[in-house]
Design an enzyme around this catalytic site. Structure first.
Site, PDB file in Angstrom:
ATOM      1  N   HIS A   1       0.826  -1.213   0.000  1.00 54.95           N
ATOM      2  CA  HIS A   1       0.000   0.000   0.000  1.00 54.95           C
ATOM      3  C   HIS A   1       0.859   1.262   0.000  1.00 54.95           C
ATOM      4  CE1 HIS A   1       0.193   1.174   4.358  1.00 54.95           C
ATOM      5  NE2 HIS A   1       0.237  -0.130   4.605  1.00 54.95           N
TER       6      HIS A   1
ATOM      7  N   ASP B   1       6.223   2.327   6.122  1.00 60.01           N
ATOM      8  CA  ASP B   1       4.928   1.655   6.212  1.00 60.01           C
ATOM      9  C   ASP B   1       3.945   2.416   5.333  1.00 60.01           C
ATOM     10  OD1 ASP B   1       2.594   0.356   6.914  1.00 60.01           O
ATOM     11  OD2 ASP B   1       2.570   1.076   8.976  1.00 60.01           O
TER      12      ASP B   1
ATOM     13  N   GLU C   1      -5.054   1.729   2.915  1.00 58.90           N
ATOM     14  CA  GLU C   1      -4.906   0.609   3.843  1.00 58.90           C
ATOM     15  C   GLU C   1      -4.977   1.072   5.285  1.00 58.90           C
ATOM     16  OE1 GLU C   1      -2.665  -2.333   6.395  1.00 58.90           O
ATOM     17  OE2 GLU C   1      -2.379  -0.184   6.083  1.00 58.90           O
ATOM     18  N   GLU C   2      -4.390   2.231   5.560  1.00 56.50           N
ATOM     19  CA  GLU C   2      -4.293   2.709   6.939  1.00 56.50           C
ATOM     20  C   GLU C   2      -5.649   3.068   7.543  1.00 56.50           C
ATOM     21  OE1 GLU C   2      -1.782   2.482   8.737  1.00 56.50           O
ATOM     22  OE2 GLU C   2      -0.018   2.451   7.442  1.00 56.50           O
TER      23      GLU C   2
ATOM     24  N   HIS D   1       4.968   3.871  12.621  1.00 54.08           N
ATOM     25  CA  HIS D   1       4.046   5.007  12.718  1.00 54.08           C
ATOM     26  C   HIS D   1       4.668   6.191  13.459  1.00 54.08           C
ATOM     27  CE1 HIS D   1      -0.124   3.203  11.568  1.00 54.08           C
ATOM     28  NE2 HIS D   1       0.850   2.761  10.786  1.00 54.08           N
TER      29      HIS D   1
END
Length: 353
Positions: A66, A177, A210-211, A320
């Protein structure tokens, strides 16, 4: 890492792409894969699908990484020009005060700082508490009338940091990420094409949102309809102080890609991934996943009548945050592992457990 691949990684990581605002990263991905893929398309969600056609009737494989990152959104502007903001994705509020951020406006990026009351102005009870996000604001250093002309409600915000290398083969950045997963998917296209192609279609999917709920992974899995779907992700490294390995397992940076095993993972795909790693002498780690993984692998597995799903990750420290850390060798080995896996697949392989 070859120079062109490193440049692609850095450019992709640094392209601003909070969930729902992935277009800059999608453009970088498209430009890189277009010379290598047979077809490249972007769906109405914003996910990009690069297809390398197979040489025979082998099983189709979708590799999903993603391209959305966590970020913020401007939700209110005071008369003095300070911007209230809301999170896009999950954040640790403790690390936000004092952070430099970029507000991405239609007229271009603006540098800002996340502000809050200075510690000297807090009473004793306030000092003991984690500051609430709604008590913070973005200071753009401009008068209110100027800010209101240049900034609109809904403008996305990212941390104002880029990718750097440091230490012994390590890299630090925001947004590993999971744009590193999209990077790996694109690199697999390159490696497989260089090797003469796989027997089945290979699809590198740069998925979106996605998040905030596996949204692009859900729609891509349905529309692409692969036999095998593998999410390329990050997972928590547990090789730094205060991580309880009895609770979180042992995953180390620099020890190879991490192959998940559990309910979300097709047993045959897991077996073939391990065999490919061992045949190519690629170091790998195994991570237990006793339930749905919270990644695009979950959406892929449950698509239509079910897919042969897997999850391959890179160990990541400080997920994150603006300073996510990974091993570049792990990232390269992830692409090599997936390329080897795809090239070894044969027509007629049965993935029924």
């Amino acid at each position: 890492m070859r120079e062109a691949s490193f440049t692609f990684l850095k450019t992709l990581i640094e392209a601003p792409s909070p969930s729902g605002y992935e277009q800059p990263a999608a453009k970088v991905f498209r430009e890189y894969v277009t010379p290598m893929a047979d077809t490249v398309s972007t769906d109405v969600m914003g996910s990009v699908h690069a297809v390398l056609k197979g040489t025979a009737d082998g099983p189709s494989v979708m590799l999903a990484g993603h391209i959305d990152e966590i970020g913020f959104m401007v939700t209110y502007i005071t008369d003095d020009g300070f911007c209230a903001f809301a999170p896009i994705g999950g954040h640790d509020p403790q690390i936000l005060p004092g952070a430099r951020v970029t507000v991405h406006t239609t007229e271009g990026p603006l540098l800002g700082v996340i502000g809050r009351l200075a510690v000297h102005l807090l009473d004793d009870e306030e000092r003991k508490q984690v500051v609430k996000m709604h008590k913070m604001f973005i200071d753009l250093g401009m008068p209110g009338d100027v800010v209101k002309k240049r900034v609109r409600i809904g403008d996305p915000v990212t941390y104002a940091v880029g990718m750097e290398t440091f230490g012994d083969g390590m890299a630090v950045s925001r947004a590993f990420d999971d744009k590193m997963g999209a990077w790996a998917a694109a690199e697999v296209i390159r490696l497989v094409k260089k090797a003469g192609g796989a027997k089945g279609n290979l699809i590198a999917a740069a998925t979106v949102q996605e998040e905030i709920g596996l949204r692009g992974g859900t729609t891509s899995a349905y529309s692409v309809d692969p036999v095998i779907g593998i999410a390329l992700e990050v997972t928590h490294a547990t090789d730094y102080p205060d991580v309880d390995k009895r609770k979180h397992g042992e995953v180390k940076c620099g020890c190879g890609p991490v192959i998940a095993r559990g309910a979300n993972i097709n047993p045959m795909v897991f077996k073939l991934l391990c065999e490919a790693a061992e045949a190519e002498k690629i170091p790998y780690q195994v991570e237990g996943a006793p339930r749905g993984t919270g990644t695009d692998a979950n959406a892929i597995q449950l698509s239509r009548g079910g897919k042969a799903a897997a999850l391959v990750s890179v160990a990541l420290r400080y997920m994150h945050t603006p300073t996510e850390v990974l091993s570049l060798e792990d990232l390269e080995n992830t692409a090599k592992l997936l390329a080897a896996f795809v090239l070894r697949l044969e027509p007629g392989t049965d993935f029924t457990p």
